[in-house]
Design an enzyme around this catalytic site. Structure first.
Site, PDB file in Angstrom:
ATOM      1  CE  LYS A 109      -3.884   2.188   0.294  1.00  0.00           C
ATOM      2  NZ  LYS A 109      -3.442   2.865  -0.961  1.00  0.00           N
ATOM      3  CD  GLN A 152       3.346   4.781   2.085  1.00  0.00           C
ATOM      4  OE1 GLN A 152       3.992   5.563   1.415  1.00  0.00           O
ATOM      5  NE2 GLN A 152       2.222   5.128   2.691  1.00  0.00           N
ATOM      6  CE  LYS A 181       4.044   7.534   5.290  1.00  0.00           C
ATOM      7  NZ  LYS A 181       3.708   8.529   4.240  1.00  0.00           N
ATOM      8  CE  LYS A 203       4.699   7.308  -2.112  1.00  0.00           C
ATOM      9  NZ  LYS A 203       4.103   7.798  -0.854  1.00  0.00           N
ATOM     10  N   GLY A 255      -2.746   8.244  -4.334  1.00  0.00           N
ATOM     11  CA  GLY A 255      -2.076   9.440  -4.826  1.00  0.00           C
ATOM     12  C   GLY A 255      -0.847   9.797  -4.010  1.00  0.00           C
ATOM     13  CG  ASP A 256       3.343  10.890  -2.835  1.00  0.00           C
ATOM     14  OD1 ASP A 256       3.226  10.557  -1.657  1.00  0.00           O
ATOM     15  OD2 ASP A 256       4.307  11.583  -3.231  1.00  0.00           O
ATOM     16  CB  THR A 261      -2.288  13.678   4.299  1.00  0.00           C
ATOM     17  OG1 THR A 261      -2.714  12.586   3.492  1.00  0.00           O
ATOM     18  CG2 THR A 261      -0.822  13.518   4.640  1.00  0.00           C
ATOM     19  CG  ASN A 275      -4.835  16.351  -0.645  1.00  0.00           C
ATOM     20  OD1 ASN A 275      -5.946  16.829  -0.550  1.00  0.00           O
ATOM     21  ND2 ASN A 275      -4.505  15.161  -0.215  1.00  0.00           N
ATOM     22  CB  SER A 314      -5.520   4.794   1.897  1.00  0.00           C
ATOM     23  OG  SER A 314      -5.362   5.877   1.020  1.00  0.00           O
TER      24      SER A 314
HETATM   25  N1  GLU Z   1       1.071   9.058  -0.638  1.00  0.00           N
HETATM   26  C1  GLU Z   1       0.524   9.028   0.691  1.00  0.00           C
HETATM   27  C2  GLU Z   1       1.624   8.682   1.664  1.00  0.00           C
HETATM   28  O1  GLU Z   1       2.740   9.116   1.478  1.00  0.00           O
HETATM   29  C3  GLU Z   1      -0.726   8.175   0.795  1.00  0.00           C
HETATM   30  C4  GLU Z   1      -0.568   6.748   0.401  1.00  0.00           C
HETATM   31  C5  GLU Z   1      -1.865   5.954   0.353  1.00  0.00           C
HETATM   32  O2  GLU Z   1      -2.926   6.493   0.680  1.00  0.00           O
HETATM   33  O3  GLU Z   1      -1.791   4.775  -0.006  1.00  0.00           O
HETATM   34  O4  GLU Z   1       1.439   8.034   2.653  1.00  0.00           O
END
Ligand code: GLU
Length: 449
Positions: A93, A114, A117, A129, A168-169, A212, A243, A381
């Site tokens: 994810k 990630q 996190k 990612k 997204g990012d 976020t 965002n 998410s």
């Molecule tokens: N891009 C965001 C992050 O850095 C969200 C990632 C997601 O929702 O999967 O965590």
């Protein structure tokens, strides 16, 4: 017997030897590794199982050609990536980033972060990612659509609702997710929650857009509470104007702080009256224009172009770096400290350099590292995935309340881990350790895979 330090140092040497040219990836790895030394002293079985060397090697990296045709009929080619880093605690994810700076090092640093996190959120999600060096700036909607369709044509072979769920990012928002989702559905003929951050008419979650930014503020609220403070009357700097920055600003204002500056890659605006969030949304979300438009529309706001100063030169109590990696260096951190900043909450990924983090920690600033402070986005998410699986949407209030509890939980777990390992108040160490332990335990239980 190997000590934690000997083990961590030896793995880091190997990582450097094999990935020496990937500066951002090495930076992200170094930050985590420094925190884990006492963990390996306490749990030598993770040395025996060589957990760290396994964790730092992605399970899989896909790199692919993305050919597309621009509005003039020229054939363009970009490079696409998906790093599937860890599936120890759930399907891969993590977001997709479309930006000209994207390369394998950037995607690997983001994917590595990630893992921890996502673990901190308490949700069942692994780490991944992806992205492309495609630059959405200045492209027409049709060009964006054709690019997204080409990108998904390859990516669709590697993802799935139970395998890997992108989102997204930077450079990938609601518009891009829509085009990506449409193409996935067409190729696979299935309506599943394969992406998050979807529009509300086709499976998106309420409060995902805000998550976020709101989450970074909820995290800061916990840090302030621990020092007997709150947001009332505080002055804040929020870098970025995407965002994350927009919704951090909105929530800061709702809780009594005043945001006086926001930025984009062309410069920053300072507005002593407080940033007008609705105007900012109109300029950035609707018109997709540059930040100077904000200063043109507000009587007391001024625009400072890049090269003539930094947003971090200004006096403030709170700093929310919500733009991009390495946007606060050692000097800028010193300036913020000298100007009286008491808390920094990272809305972007790895916005502070390792030297800047040391400045904040040594000065006693409450520092919320990205993998804890910005976890609200990916946490919601995961809630979107849950709603998609249930085929039942939840209300805004329900999602926001869950987000609040998740952010509070991340703060508490990180603070507790920091204390347990002898560095009370060091949330960098706490977040790394707390995120690591769950993944390590899952890997250990699943054997050498
Ligand atoms: N891009 C965001 C992050 O850095 C969200 C990632 C997601 O929702 O999967 O965590």
């Amino acid at each position: 017997m190997t000590t934690g330090k000997q083990y961590v140092d030896s793995v880091f040497e190997k990582v450097k030897a094999q990935n020496g040219h990937e500066a951002e990836f090495l930076q992200a790895v170094e930050e985590v590794f420094n925190s884990l030394i006492p963990v390996f002293d306490k749990y030598p079985k993770y040395i025996e199982e060589n957990i760290l060397e396994r964790m730092v090697e992605p399970e899989r990296i896909v790199s692919f050609r993305v050919p597309w045709v621009d509005d003039k009929g020229n054939v363009q080619v970009n490079r696409g990536f998906r790093v599937q880093f860890s599936s120890a605690i759930g399907p891969y994810k993590g977001g997709l980033r479309f930006h000209p700076s994207v390369n394998q090092s950037i995607i690997k640093f983001l994917g590595f972060e990630q893992i921890f996190k996502n673990s901190l959120t308490g949700q069942p999600i692994g780490g991944g990612k992806g992205g492309s060096n495609f630059d959405p700036k200045g492209k027409s909607d049709n060009e964006i659509m054709r690019f997204c369709q080409s990108f998904m044509t390859e990516l669709s072979k590697h993802i799935g609702a139970d395998t890997d769920v992108p989102a997204g990012d930077i450079g990938v928002g609601g518009r891009e997710i829509g085009y990506l989702y449409g193409q996935y559905k067409r190729l696979r003929n299935e309506y599943t929650g394969v992406l998050t951050g979807k529009g509300l008419t086709y499976g998106g979650s309420l409060a995902r857009t805000e998550a976020t930014g709101y989450g970074a503020v909820y995290f800061a609220e916990q840090m302030l509470k621990a020092r007997g403070e709150n947001f009332e009357g505080k002055i804040a700097l929020v870098s970025g104007s995407g965002n994350v920055a927009i919704y951090a600003t909105e929530k800061l204002h709702a809780l009594g702080a005043k945001v006086v500056a926001v930025s984009d890659s062309s410069g920053y605006v300072y507005d002593e009256d407080g940033i007008d969030v609705e105007l900012l949304k109109d300029i950035k979300e609707v018109k997709r224009a540059r930040i100077v438009e904000y200063a043109n529309a507000r009587p007391n706001a001024k625009f400072i172009p890049v090269g003539e100063g930094s947003i971090w030169d200004n006096k403030a109590d709170l700093a929310f770096p919500c733009a991009t990696q390495n946007e606060i260096n050692e000097e800028q951190a010193k300036t913020l400290v000298a100007n009286g900043v008491i808390a920094v909450s990272e809305g972007a990924n790895m916005p502070s350099t390792l030297e800047a983090i040391d400045v904040f920690l040594n000065a006693g600033v409450s520092f919320g590292p990205a993998k804890a402070a910005n976890a609200g986005g990916v946490a919601v998410s995961a809630l979107e995935m849950a709603q998609n699986s249930q085929r039942t949407p939840w209300s805004f209030e329900e999602v926001d309340a869950k987000l609040y509890d998740i952010m509070k939980g991340i703060y508490e777990n990180s603070a507790a881990a920091a204390k347990e390992f002898g560095q009370e108040g060091n949330l960098v160490l706490g977040a790394n350790v707390a995120g690591f332990l769950k993944v390590a335990e899952a890997m250990s239980a699943q054997g050498v895979v």
